[in-house]
Design an enzyme around this catalytic site. Structure first.
Site, PDB file in Angstrom:
ATOM      1  CG  ASN A   1      -8.779  36.305 -19.838  1.00 61.15           C
ATOM      2  OD1 ASN A   1      -9.873  36.264 -19.278  1.00 61.15           O
ATOM      3  ND2 ASN A   1      -7.632  36.266 -19.177  1.00 61.15           N
ATOM      4  CD1 TRP A   2     -13.858  39.581 -23.199  1.00 60.16           C
ATOM      5  CD2 TRP A   2     -15.974  39.097 -22.609  1.00 60.16           C
ATOM      6  NE1 TRP A   2     -14.655  39.767 -24.298  1.00 60.16           N
ATOM      7  CE2 TRP A   2     -15.955  39.477 -23.971  1.00 60.16           C
ATOM      8  CE3 TRP A   2     -17.198  38.744 -22.023  1.00 60.16           C
ATOM      9  CZ2 TRP A   2     -17.125  39.524 -24.752  1.00 60.16           C
ATOM     10  CZ3 TRP A   2     -18.349  38.780 -22.794  1.00 60.16           C
ATOM     11  CH2 TRP A   2     -18.309  39.171 -24.146  1.00 60.16           C
ATOM     12  CE  LYS A   3      -6.762  39.743 -18.270  1.00 57.82           C
ATOM     13  NZ  LYS A   3      -5.501  40.427 -17.968  1.00 57.82           N
TER      14      LYS A   3
ATOM     15  CG  HIS B   1      -4.554  34.676 -16.643  1.00 54.85           C
ATOM     16  ND1 HIS B   1      -4.220  35.745 -15.866  1.00 54.85           N
ATOM     17  CD2 HIS B   1      -4.605  35.126 -17.920  1.00 54.85           C
ATOM     18  CE1 HIS B   1      -4.078  36.818 -16.646  1.00 54.85           C
ATOM     19  NE2 HIS B   1      -4.304  36.465 -17.895  1.00 54.85           N
TER      20      HIS B   1
ATOM     21  CD  GLU C   1      -5.155  39.044 -14.651  1.00 54.43           C
ATOM     22  OE1 GLU C   1      -6.298  38.610 -14.854  1.00 54.43           O
ATOM     23  OE2 GLU C   1      -4.591  39.850 -15.415  1.00 54.43           O
TER      24      GLU C   1
ATOM     25  CD  GLU D   1      -1.822  35.840 -21.081  1.00 56.38           C
ATOM     26  OE1 GLU D   1      -2.485  36.361 -21.979  1.00 56.38           O
ATOM     27  OE2 GLU D   1      -2.200  35.769 -19.904  1.00 56.38           O
TER      28      GLU D   1
ATOM     29  N   GLY E   1      -1.919  44.137 -19.118  1.00 54.08           N
ATOM     30  CA  GLY E   1      -2.684  45.281 -18.632  1.00 54.08           C
ATOM     31  C   GLY E   1      -1.844  46.515 -18.383  1.00 54.08           C
TER      32      GLY E   1
ATOM     33  CB  SER F   1      -0.176  45.233 -23.756  1.00 51.64           C
ATOM     34  OG  SER F   1      -0.323  45.520 -22.376  1.00 51.64           O
TER      35      SER F   1
ATOM     36  N   GLY G   1      -6.604  40.455 -23.540  1.00 49.02           N
ATOM     37  CA  GLY G   1      -7.413  40.865 -22.403  1.00 49.02           C
ATOM     38  C   GLY G   1      -8.232  42.096 -22.734  1.00 49.02           C
ATOM     39  N   GLY G   2      -7.751  43.254 -22.307  1.00 48.91           N
ATOM     40  CA  GLY G   2      -8.502  44.502 -22.422  1.00 48.91           C
ATOM     41  C   GLY G   2      -9.072  44.776 -23.815  1.00 48.91           C
TER      42      GLY G   2
END
Ligand code: 13P
Length: 244
Positions: free
Chosen positions: A4-6, A90, A92, A162, A168, A208, A229-230
């Site tokens: 997930n590149w956000k 998600h 967010e 999640e 993150g 993470s 993610g990251g």
């Protein structure tokens, strides 16, 4: 294994990512590989992954097919752009954009109707975990966001657990904590859709996930994959996660 590149990367950076990434996962046949870039990059991602096993997803969709809904994109649009997957609910989106369990259900139904494969996210906040409410939160998110699907619809859904406090932050849930939460979710699936559905559903862990902790997480039989993610933004790092 899904990335997930956000809200990161533009079309040129998307193309550059896949030039590096695809050769590094050319031998990976043990899993499905999905990248979910910002919607504006879907055409670049679809073009770059053509002929490979890597699939593309969106990060959200609206539940109407078209209409006066400025700023939104629909399932049929995502599908026509060549994406196969979509992330829904998600944390967010729940925290910053008003997503609720009810809208998760609407979006999931719309994704399925458009022929997309939904990755539906659930997970508790730190305060909820500390208050001992993790199980209750997961029950509520499942009841509101997923239990209203038909059995046939549910069979096409992937769930991502999640925990919000692990996203993150560099704080991963331990493999045991993640597996405990996955068992709770699988128990809900069994109660709503039966034992076969519970055995078949894939539950991804997200929060993470990094090249150095993915192996321990994937060693848990309860954990069927990762939503990253990251660490999915850099080709080498996501490739080592895929090739754990
Ligand atoms: P991080 O891997 O950056 O913690 O993000 C997890 C996530 O939210 C994936 O959807």
């Amino acid at each position: 294994m899904a990335g997930n590149w956000k809200m990161f990367k533009n079309p040129a950076e998307t193309t550059a990512f896949f030039e590096k990434f695809l050769p590094q996962v050319a031998g990976a046949t043990h899993c499905e590989i999905v990248l979910c870039p910002p919607a504006i990059n879907i055409p670049a991602a679809v073009a770059a992954t053509a002929g490979s096993r890597v699939e593309v997803g969106a990060q959200n969709l609206y539940w109407k097919n078209e209409g006066a809904f400025t700023g939104e994109i629909s399932g049929p649009m995502i599908k026509a752009a060549g994406a196969a997957w979509v992330i829904i609910g998600h944390s967010e989106r729940r925290q910053f954009f008003g997503e609720t369990d009810a809208t998760v259900l609407e979006r999931t139904k719309a994704a399925l109707a458009a022929g997309l494969k939904p990755i539906v996210c659930v997970g508790e906040m730190l305060a909820e975990r500390e208050a001992g409410e993790t199980e209750a939160v997961l029950h509520q998110q499942f009841a509101g966001g997923l239990a209203g699907l038909s059995a046939e619809e549910f069979a096409r859904v992937v769930i991502a657990y999640e925990p919000v406090w692990a996203i993150g932050t560099g704080k991963t849930a331990t493999p045991e904590m993640a597996a405990d939460a996955h068992r709770i979710i699988r128990g809900r699936v069994e109660a709503a859709f039966g034992g076969n559905a519970a055995a078949a559903v894939r539950i991804l862990y997200g929060g993470s996930v990094k090249p150095d902790n993915v192996k321990g997480l994937m060693a848990q039989p309860e954990i069927d994959g990762a939503l990253v993610g990251g660490a999915s933004l850099e080709a080498g790092s996501f490739a080592s996660i895929v090739n754990f």
